[in-house]
Enzyme design. Structure first.
Site, mmCIF file in Angstrom:
data_model
loop_
_atom_site.group_PDB
_atom_site.id
_atom_site.type_symbol
_atom_site.label_atom_id
_atom_site.label_comp_id
_atom_site.label_asym_id
_atom_site.label_seq_id
_atom_site.Cartn_x
_atom_site.Cartn_y
_atom_site.Cartn_z
ATOM 1 N N LYS A 26 8.297 4.503 -2.120
ATOM 2 C CA LYS A 26 8.260 3.505 -1.058
ATOM 3 C C LYS A 26 9.648 2.985 -0.765
ATOM 4 O O LYS A 26 10.445 2.778 -1.682
ATOM 5 C CB LYS A 26 7.408 2.322 -1.510
ATOM 6 N N GLU A 55 -3.833 8.706 -11.761
ATOM 7 C CA GLU A 55 -3.503 7.436 -12.437
ATOM 8 C C GLU A 55 -4.512 6.347 -12.084
ATOM 9 O O GLU A 55 -5.284 6.473 -11.123
ATOM 10 C CB GLU A 55 -2.085 6.993 -12.066
HETATM 11 N N1 PSU Z 1 4.076 2.669 -5.973
HETATM 12 C C1 PSU Z 1 3.073 2.750 -5.075
HETATM 13 N N2 PSU Z 1 1.804 2.477 -5.460
HETATM 14 C C2 PSU Z 1 1.494 2.145 -6.763
HETATM 15 C C3 PSU Z 1 2.560 2.087 -7.718
HETATM 16 C C4 PSU Z 1 3.825 2.361 -7.283
HETATM 17 O O1 PSU Z 1 3.329 3.052 -3.924
HETATM 18 O O2 PSU Z 1 0.326 1.890 -7.084
HETATM 19 C C5 PSU Z 1 2.246 1.798 -9.155
HETATM 20 C C6 PSU Z 1 2.211 3.117 -9.959
HETATM 21 O O3 PSU Z 1 1.235 3.016 -10.981
HETATM 22 C C7 PSU Z 1 3.595 3.157 -10.562
HETATM 23 C C8 PSU Z 1 3.825 1.712 -10.861
HETATM 24 O O4 PSU Z 1 3.687 3.965 -11.730
HETATM 25 O O5 PSU Z 1 3.297 1.035 -9.730
HETATM 26 C C9 PSU Z 1 5.283 1.373 -11.057
HETATM 27 O O6 PSU Z 1 5.389 0.062 -11.525
HETATM 28 P P1 PSU Z 1 6.789 -0.443 -12.085
HETATM 29 O O7 PSU Z 1 7.701 -0.476 -10.898
HETATM 30 O O8 PSU Z 1 6.475 -1.804 -12.652
HETATM 31 O O9 PSU Z 1 7.215 0.552 -13.132
#
Ligand code: PSU
Ligand code: MN
Length: 306
Positions: free
Chosen positions: A161, A27
């Site tokens: 996390k 990603e």
């Molecule tokens: N969690 C992490 N590192 C990240 C992300 C999530 O530990 O970089 C990023 C990933 O791209 C994930 C996104 O798909 O955040 C999720 O964002 P949201 O909660 O807005 O869907």
């Protein structure tokens, strides 16, 4: 238009597909919104190198001037790492970036969509999005979870996390029928920590077992993604006790600052780096590389079955 027609494969990825080699999707939101400059560039390059060393081919996914790419050149990765005009693309906004000819990095959800279109079945990242703490008020649940329910791609991540509500995240995945597979562990890993205190629903230990599982799902027609939860290597782990206070502070800061919507996750991640004075960054790098190596093994095992 078929999926392959809208996704532009790099030469390396196209050649790997033609040869039936293992390919690992990566990603790009982690590059633009997940890690600070210049470590983001170093990690993006190291992840690709790890996949290659392990005998598979990396396909970093992003939208550049409206064109959907699977496999980026070195210059494109550098540009992404320095970009400040990059949209964070999930399922809701992927088509918008294409139509408006914008630059955008793909989250887990959007990367899964593009990987699927490109015929790539394994994807490595750090951590997935999930159900946020306080979700019963905020309704903040990452689109990553819904994508896992519907899109046929295996996501290798170090769990989620603990800035998230991990029990609710697991419940959500169970409701949606997403297999959550502990890799060599019976406990759901919590990104920086190997332990979460929560049992992981399924466990696999070898790439061959994984290929058997994928084959059985195909025969049963139980569609959707698979979440492989791969614990951080022990030497890089930050204990749950040590990280918990920092998380509480980051979450409280986000609430006090009125952070909402797609800004929540990037805000929490950057706050965590500040509050741990970079220690979480070292751990973050290590677990991403560890996931990339495992994803390469899984992609090769799938490719070997044809
Ligand atoms: N969690 C992490 N590192 C990240 C992300 C999530 O530990 O970089 C990023 C990933 O791209 C994930 C996104 O798909 O955040 C999720 O964002 P949201 O909660 O807005 O869907
Ligand atoms: Mn959200």
């Amino acid at each position: 238009m078929t999926g392959e027609a809208i996704v532009e494969l790099s030469e390396e990825v196209a050649a790997a597909k033609a040869a039936g080699r293992g390919i690992v999707a990566l990603e790009s939101t982690i590059i633009t919104h997940g890690l600070p400059w210049p470590q983001n560039l170093e990690v993006a390059e190291a992840v690709e190198a790890t996949v290659r060393q392990r005998g598979a081919v990396p396909a970093t996914i992003a939208v550049i001037a409206g064109r959907v790419h699977a496999g980026l050149s070195h210059d494109e990765i550098v540009a992404l790492a320095q970009a400040d005009d990059c949209l964070k693309l999930s399922r809701a906004d992927l088509a918008y970036a294409v139509a408006k000819q914008r630059n955008g990095s793909t989250t887990v959800a959007a990367t899964m969509i593009v990987a699927r279109l490109a015929g790539i079945s394994v994807f490595a990242t750090g951590g997935i999005g999930g159900v946020h703490k306080g979700a019963s008020e905020s309704f903040d649940i990452s689109a990553d979870l819904e994508e896992l329910a519907r899109t046929e791609v295996t996501v290798v991540a170090a769990g989620a996390k603990a800035i998230l509500d991990l029990p609710k995240t697991l419940e959500y995945l169970e409701t949606k029928g997403v297999p959550v597979v502990g890799w060599g562990t019976d406990e759901f890993p919590a990104f920086w920590s190997r332990a979460s205190g929560l049992p992981v629903p399924l466990r696999l230990d070898t790439a061959d077992e994984f290929a058997d599982f994928v084959a059985a799902r195909r025969r049963l027609g139980t569609t959707g993604g698979i979440f492989v939860a791969n614990p951080i290597p022990p030497e890089f782990e930050i204990s749950r006790e040590a990280i918990e206070a920092v998380i509480a502070e980051a979450v409280a800061d986000a609430q006090a600052a009125g952070i909402k919507g797609k800004q929540v996750t990037p805000y929490l991640l950057s706050r965590m780096f500040d509050l741990t004075e970079g220690r979480s960054l070292v751990a973050n790098r290590a677990l991403i590389l560890n996931n990339a190596a495992l994803a390469a093994d899984l992609a090769k095992a799938i490719a070997a079955r044809g």
